[in-house]
Design an enzyme around this catalytic site. Structure first.
Site, PDB file in Angstrom:
ATOM      1  N   ASP A 134       0.001  14.310  12.866  1.00  7.07           N
ATOM      2  CA  ASP A 134       0.396  14.551  10.911  1.00  7.07           C
ATOM      3  C   ASP A 134      -0.766  14.211  10.866  1.00  7.07           C
ATOM      4  O   ASP A 134      -1.486  13.583   9.793  1.00  7.07           O
ATOM      5  CB  ASP A 134       0.825  12.686  10.731  1.00  7.07           C
ATOM      6  CG  ASP A 134       1.744  13.288   9.420  1.00  7.07           C
ATOM      7  OD1 ASP A 134       1.743  14.278   9.557  1.00  7.07           O
ATOM      8  OD2 ASP A 134       2.105  11.996   9.170  1.00  7.07           O
TER       9      ASP A 134
ATOM     10  N   LYS B 264       1.385  -3.617   8.997  1.00  7.88           N
ATOM     11  CA  LYS B 264       2.240  -2.873   8.581  1.00  7.88           C
ATOM     12  C   LYS B 264       3.243  -3.254   9.324  1.00  7.88           C
ATOM     13  O   LYS B 264       2.967  -3.510  10.939  1.00  7.88           O
ATOM     14  CB  LYS B 264       2.139  -1.721   9.423  1.00  7.88           C
ATOM     15  CG  LYS B 264       3.114   0.017   9.192  1.00  7.88           C
ATOM     16  CD  LYS B 264       1.719   1.592   9.963  1.00  7.88           C
ATOM     17  CE  LYS B 264       3.095   2.161  10.106  1.00  7.88           C
ATOM     18  NZ  LYS B 264       2.718   3.625  10.307  1.00  7.88           N
TER      19      LYS B 264
ATOM     20  N   GLY C 257       7.887   3.217   8.247  1.00  2.00           N
ATOM     21  CA  GLY C 257       7.284   1.314   7.842  1.00  2.00           C
ATOM     22  C   GLY C 257       6.791   1.441   6.409  1.00  2.00           C
ATOM     23  O   GLY C 257       6.689   1.796   5.921  1.00  2.00           O
TER      24      GLY C 257
ATOM     25  N   GLY D 125       6.822   4.504   4.318  1.00  2.00           N
ATOM     26  CA  GLY D 125       6.087   5.727   4.699  1.00  2.00           C
ATOM     27  C   GLY D 125       7.999   5.917   5.404  1.00  2.00           C
ATOM     28  O   GLY D 125       8.919   4.874   5.229  1.00  2.00           O
TER      29      GLY D 125
ATOM     30  N   LEU E 245       0.554  -0.905   0.070  1.00  2.00           N
ATOM     31  CA  LEU E 245      -0.455  -0.060   0.417  1.00  2.00           C
ATOM     32  C   LEU E 245       0.832   1.102   0.531  1.00  2.00           C
ATOM     33  O   LEU E 245       0.036   1.757  -0.952  1.00  2.00           O
ATOM     34  CB  LEU E 245      -1.098   0.435   1.511  1.00  2.00           C
ATOM     35  CG  LEU E 245      -1.979  -0.710   1.029  1.00  2.00           C
ATOM     36  CD1 LEU E 245      -2.871  -0.863   2.871  1.00  2.00           C
ATOM     37  CD2 LEU E 245      -3.395  -0.771  -0.085  1.00  2.00           C
ATOM     38  N   GLY E 246       1.916   1.189   0.830  1.00  2.00           N
ATOM     39  CA  GLY E 246       2.574   2.596   1.138  1.00  2.00           C
ATOM     40  C   GLY E 246       4.238   2.504   1.555  1.00  2.00           C
ATOM     41  O   GLY E 246       4.042   1.214   2.650  1.00  2.00           O
TER      42      GLY E 246
END
Length: 262
Positions: free
Chosen positions: A148, A53, A36, A33, A30-31
Site C-alpha cells: 500500500d 490504532k 481501523g 481506514g 487522525l483518520g
C-alpha cells in the site's frame, strides 16, 4: 447509520480507557481506514505524541480481520526500523484490539503535492524514489511486503522518508509467479510494492506538469520524459518486462537523471 453509531460509541470507550487506565490523554482522531481508526494521543509525563490504532467496531466479530489486525502489529514489531513506527503496547478496549505506536510528525507526499502545491523535478523525483527503494529492499529482505505504498502512506521529515500504515502488509510468498498475477496491487511479493512505487514516482513527476491541450493523453506523452526513465517506469507498472526484485529495480534506476541529494 448503525455502523456510524457504533464507531461513535467506541470513540467514547477509547477516551474513557485512556483517561482511566493509562498515562495518555486523547487529542484527536487522525483518520479512518477500511479496517481501523487512528487517534493522536499524548503521554502525560513526557508530552510525547503517539498514535493509538484500533480495529473498527463493526469488524470485532470477524476472526479473519482480527487475525489481519494482529498480523499488522506483529509485522511492525518484526521490522524494527527507524523508517517505520515502533509498537509501544497493545491490548483490547471493549473486545476491540488496539495498539499504540510512535507518531511520526512528518508531511505526507499527498499533503505536499495536493495541499501545499510542492513540486518535484525529475532529478528530485528519482532521488526520492531511490531512497524509497532502498528502504523497500530492506523490508523485502525481512520477508515483508507493504502492499500500500501510496502517497498518503509515505512521509518525509528532514529529508528522510518514513512509511506508515501496514494494514495491508503481509509476508512475502516466494512461490508466486509474476506472469499469473491478476491484481499487482494485492500481490504478496515484490511486484505489489514496485507497482505502487511506479505510481508514486508518477505522482511526483506530475507535480510539475501543466496541461497545454484539453485532450487527455497518456503519461508517456504528457510528461515528455527521457526514454530510459519511461522504460523504467513501464517496467515498474508491468507495461514492460517486470523487475525480478526490488534489488534489481534499485540497481537499474536511471540515476544519470537524478542528483545525489534532494
Amino acid at each position: 447509520m448503525l455502523s456510524l453509531l457504533a464507531e461513535t460509541k467506541y470513540h467514547k470507550h477509547v477516551k474513557a480507557f485512556l483517561e482511566n487506565n493509562t498515562d495518555y490523554r486523547y487529542i484527536e482522531e487522525l483518520g479512518v481506514g477500511s479496517y481501523g481508526v487512528a487517534y493522536l494521543i499524548e503521554h502525560s509525563g513526557s508530552h510525547k505524541k503517539y498514535v493509538l490504532k484500533r480495529m473498527k467496531a463493526k469488524h470485532r466479530s470477524k476472526e479473519k480481520l482480527r487475525q489481519k489486525f494482529n498480523l499488522e502489529i506483529q509485522l511492525l514489531k518484526e521490522i524494527g526500523l527507524l523508517n517505520t513506527p515502533s509498537v509501544i503496547s497493545q491490548g483490547e478496549i471493549e473486545n476491540i484490539p488496539f495498539y499504540i505506536m510512535d507518531f511520526i510528525e512528518g508531511q505526507t507526499f499527498e499533503q505536499a503535492i495536493f495541499r501545499d502545491g510542492n513540486t518535484f523535478s525529475l532529478d528530485q523525483s528519482l532521488s526520492i524514489t531511490k531512497q524509497l527503494l532502498e528502504y523497500v529492499v530492506i523490508l523485502h529482505n525481512k520477508g515483508i511486503v507493504h502492499r500500500d505504498l501510496r502517497i498518503p502512506n509515505i512521509l518525509f521529515k528532514d529529508d528522510q522518508l518514513y512509511i506508515i500504515d501496514f494494514g495491508l502488509a503481509s509476508y512475502i510468498d516466494k512461490n508466486i509467479q509474476s506472469e499469473v498475477i491478476d491484481n499487482p496491487k494485492r500481490a504478496q511479493n515484490h511486484i505489489s510494492d514496485l507497482y505502487f512505487i511506479g505510481h508514486f514516482l508518477l505522482f511526483l513527476l506530475y507535480s510539475t506538469y501543466t496541461p497545454t491541450i484539453k485532450k487527455e493523453r497518456s503519461w508517456q506523452q504528457e510528461l515528455q520524459l527521457p526514454e530510459p526513465v519511461v522504460h523504467y517506469i513501464e517496467r515498474l507498472l508491468l507495461l514492460g518486462e517486470p523487475f525480478s526484485s526490488a534489488e534489481e529495480a534499485l540497481s537499474l534506476m536511471p540515476l544519470e537523471y537524478a542528483s545525489s541529494t534532494r
